[in-house]
Design a protein around this motif. Structure first.
Motif, PDB file in Angstrom:
ATOM      1  N   LYS A 119       0.757  -1.358  -0.067  1.00  0.00           N
ATOM      2  CA  LYS A 119      -0.052  -0.056  -0.020  1.00  0.00           C
ATOM      3  C   LYS A 119       0.820   1.221  -0.043  1.00  0.00           C
ATOM      4  O   LYS A 119       0.424   2.416  -0.363  1.00  0.00           O
ATOM      5  N   THR A 121       3.462   4.074  -1.300  1.00  0.00           N
ATOM      6  CA  THR A 121       3.606   4.573  -2.725  1.00  0.00           C
ATOM      7  C   THR A 121       5.028   4.006  -3.381  1.00  0.00           C
ATOM      8  O   THR A 121       6.164   4.465  -2.624  1.00  0.00           O
ATOM      9  N   PRO A 153      -2.507   0.717  -4.230  1.00  0.00           N
ATOM     10  CA  PRO A 153      -1.996   2.047  -3.986  1.00  0.00           C
ATOM     11  C   PRO A 153      -3.281   2.742  -3.257  1.00  0.00           C
ATOM     12  O   PRO A 153      -4.423   2.609  -3.461  1.00  0.00           O
ATOM     13  N   GLU A 154      -2.852   3.812  -2.539  1.00  0.00           N
ATOM     14  CA  GLU A 154      -3.763   4.772  -1.660  1.00  0.00           C
ATOM     15  C   GLU A 154      -4.117   6.034  -2.515  1.00  0.00           C
ATOM     16  O   GLU A 154      -3.071   6.540  -3.089  1.00  0.00           O
ATOM     17  N   PHE A 155      -5.383   6.544  -2.396  1.00  0.00           N
ATOM     18  CA  PHE A 155      -5.613   7.871  -2.818  1.00  0.00           C
ATOM     19  C   PHE A 155      -6.399   8.337  -1.956  1.00  0.00           C
ATOM     20  O   PHE A 155      -7.403   9.517  -2.306  1.00  0.00           O
ATOM     21  N   GLU A 207       1.058   0.138  -9.959  1.00  0.00           N
ATOM     22  CA  GLU A 207       2.080   0.925  -9.351  1.00  0.00           C
ATOM     23  C   GLU A 207       2.048   2.339 -10.333  1.00  0.00           C
ATOM     24  O   GLU A 207       2.128   3.415  -9.532  1.00  0.00           O
ATOM     25  N   THR A 209      -0.337   3.774 -11.868  1.00  0.00           N
ATOM     26  CA  THR A 209      -1.498   4.346 -11.912  1.00  0.00           C
ATOM     27  C   THR A 209      -1.427   5.522 -10.511  1.00  0.00           C
ATOM     28  O   THR A 209      -1.823   6.687 -10.529  1.00  0.00           O
ATOM     29  N   LYS A 210      -0.816   5.172  -9.402  1.00  0.00           N
ATOM     30  CA  LYS A 210      -0.580   5.993  -8.178  1.00  0.00           C
ATOM     31  C   LYS A 210       0.252   7.316  -8.745  1.00  0.00           C
ATOM     32  O   LYS A 210      -0.328   8.493  -8.248  1.00  0.00           O
ATOM     33  N   TYR A 211       1.470   7.005  -9.265  1.00  0.00           N
ATOM     34  CA  TYR A 211       2.141   8.183  -9.734  1.00  0.00           C
ATOM     35  C   TYR A 211       1.619   9.045 -10.655  1.00  0.00           C
ATOM     36  O   TYR A 211       1.492  10.311 -10.542  1.00  0.00           O
ATOM     37  N   ASN A 214      -1.148  11.327  -9.165  1.00  0.00           N
ATOM     38  CA  ASN A 214      -0.852  12.485  -8.246  1.00  0.00           C
ATOM     39  C   ASN A 214      -0.140  13.585  -9.182  1.00  0.00           C
ATOM     40  O   ASN A 214      -0.206  14.742  -9.018  1.00  0.00           O
ATOM     41  N   CYS A 266       2.649  13.890  -0.374  1.00  0.00           N
ATOM     42  CA  CYS A 266       2.538  13.034  -1.789  1.00  0.00           C
ATOM     43  C   CYS A 266       2.934  13.654  -2.961  1.00  0.00           C
ATOM     44  O   CYS A 266       3.805  13.396  -3.714  1.00  0.00           O
ATOM     45  N   ASP A 270       6.035  12.439  -5.181  1.00  0.00           N
ATOM     46  CA  ASP A 270       5.678  11.515  -6.199  1.00  0.00           C
ATOM     47  C   ASP A 270       6.030  12.200  -7.574  1.00  0.00           C
ATOM     48  O   ASP A 270       6.448  11.314  -8.386  1.00  0.00           O
TER      49      ASP A 270
END
Length: 440
Positions: A119, A121, A153-155, A207, A209-211, A214, A266, A270
């Motif tokens: 979880k 980042t 990943p968390e949002f 992986e 998608t999170k970056y 943001n 973040c 990121d």
């Protein structure tokens, strides 16, 4: 279902409390014994609206536990989440030391099939490194135990994290096996009974998608700040421009507010990490790198506006800072514009009277009182007493509609620097105050 979450920082604690609220049996693990003891006593290490009550309620119900060693719960959990930090190193890359240590510990301890969910980042390719680390530990033990690795990943938005977690607009999960997919679907089903919005995909895509998410939001902020700075030069009003483009359904109005830059745990980290990943693969992420440059420049703008109104001389002046956290509803000062402003103001010989509803102790912990040149006050008006200027850097609700006559009476000077464009120029100037905003 029983799960463990390693790391009791912002993400880990919110995740653990929310999972427990939905009926899971959750054990939060952290090597910081003092933090764990405080959590057992009902004291939480961060400010997040509603979190303290959520933790207390689920701990009292026996669904939320706090321990210092994963070994204390590994035999009774089916899933281990890693929510440890990935701070940037000196080159901007994410430091995976804590994530890989959790993987090694997991490999040393598991005795039956268990799912390890990342979880934290992390850059693309981290899950493969985590799997390899677990396999090495199993090989050293001479054991062959089935395990899975997943990316989740968390949002979460600080200040609205519980709402975001309990009612997510989507849940992104990267998996490598049908078993991992079924386990993750089971975990999240209680949150999404009416509309199951789990997006399953391969792990590298999860992986990334999170970056990418943001970076896109940060891009919108830096884009509007660039437009705002040009508005100042050509005589346009960025608020009118924002309304004009935000009403286009293809663009929308989210994250289009000009100001003194983004901060937090973040976006800055990121964006830099994504640019670093591009360089490592021989590709220049030119848009992403420009986003970072614009943001760093923007953090200096409130002081530049102040200098312009004082003839460039800040020595001996007293500046009231309204807002220290990087955004409202949090005490987080990581990468906050206030840190840049304070450094610049002290460097140019100014004195500071600071006020923030919740971030005062965090600022004092970081900066102290700078040999008496920073005074921490109890109210926004106390901060303004004897000040030559008021500089707003965080748009807390209580700061949005000052009593301008009272403020003018408390101040020595007459300058208002609005770093978040929340004040009405006509109201400010009617109180015989000079007003500077961004792009207005």
């Amino acid at each position: 279902m029983k799960i463990a979450i390693v790391g009791t920082g912002y993400v880990g604690l919110v995740t653990g409390a929310c999972f427990a609220e939905m009926g899971l049996d959750v054990t939060c693990v952290d090597t910081d014994a003092a933090k764990i003891e405080a959590l057992r006593c009902g004291r939480i290490p961060i400010y997040e609206p509603g979190l303290e009550a959520l933790v207390a309620r689920n701990a009292a119900a026996g669904r939320l536990h706090f321990i210092t060693d994963l070994a204390g719960c590994i035999d009774r959990v089916q899933v281990v989440f890693t929510a440890v930090g990935t701070p940037p190193d000196e080159n901007g890359a994410a430091d995976l030391g804590h994530v890989l240590e959790v993987a090694r510990t997991f490999g040393r301890l598991i005795r039956r099939p268990t799912l390890l969910v990342i979880k934290s980042t992390v850059p693309v390719g981290t899950a493969a490194r985590v799997r390899a680390a677990v396999e090495r530990e199993l090989a050293l033990r001479g054991e062959t135990i089935d395990f899975d690795v997943a990316s989740n990943p968390e949002f979460l938005k600080e200040g609205a994290a519980i709402k975001d977690f309990m009612s997510p607009d989507r849940v992104v999960v990267g998996v490598e096996s049908d078993a991992a997919r079924k386990t993750m679907a089971r975990i999240y089903r209680p949150f999404l009974i009416n509309n199951f919005r789990v997006l399953f995909m391969d792990i590298p895509s999860a992986e990334m998608t999170k970056y990418a998410a943001n970076a896109m939001l940060a891009t919108r902020i830096s884009f509007m700040n660039d437009i705002a700075n040009l508005c100042d030069l050509v005589g346009a009003d960025v608020e009118r421009v924002r309304q004009g483009i935000g009403s286009d359904a293809r663009i929308g109005n989210k994250f289009l507010y000009a100001g003194c830059g983004y901060g937090g745990s973040c976006f800055p980290k990121d964006v830099k990490a994504l640019a670093r990943t591009g360089r490592e693969h021989g590709y220049a992420m030119e848009v992403v790198e420009a986003v970072d440059r614009v943001n760093e420049r923007q953090k200096n703008l409130p002081v530049e506006k102040l200098r312009a109104l004082t003839g460039g001389d800040l020595a001996g002046r007293t500046v009231a800072l309204w807002g220290l956290a990087y955004k409202p509803e949090t005490d987080d000062m990581r990468e906050a514009p206030a840190l840049v402003a304070i450094d610049r103001l002290l460097g140019e010989g100014a004195r500071i009277r600071a006020y923030d509803p919740v971030a005062m102790e965090e600022c004092r912990r970081r900066l102290g009182d700078a040999d008496g040149r920073i005074v921490y006050t109890r109210t926004m008006y106390e901060a303004a007493e004897g000040a030559d200027a008021v500089m707003l850097l965080t748009e807390w609700k209580e700061l949005r509609m000052p009593d301008w006559a009272r403020l003018r009476g408390a101040m020595r000077g007459d300058i208002i620097v609005d770093g978040r464009n929340i004040f009405d120029r006509a109201e400010v100037e009617a109180a015989r105050l000079r007003y500077a905003a961004i792009g207005k």
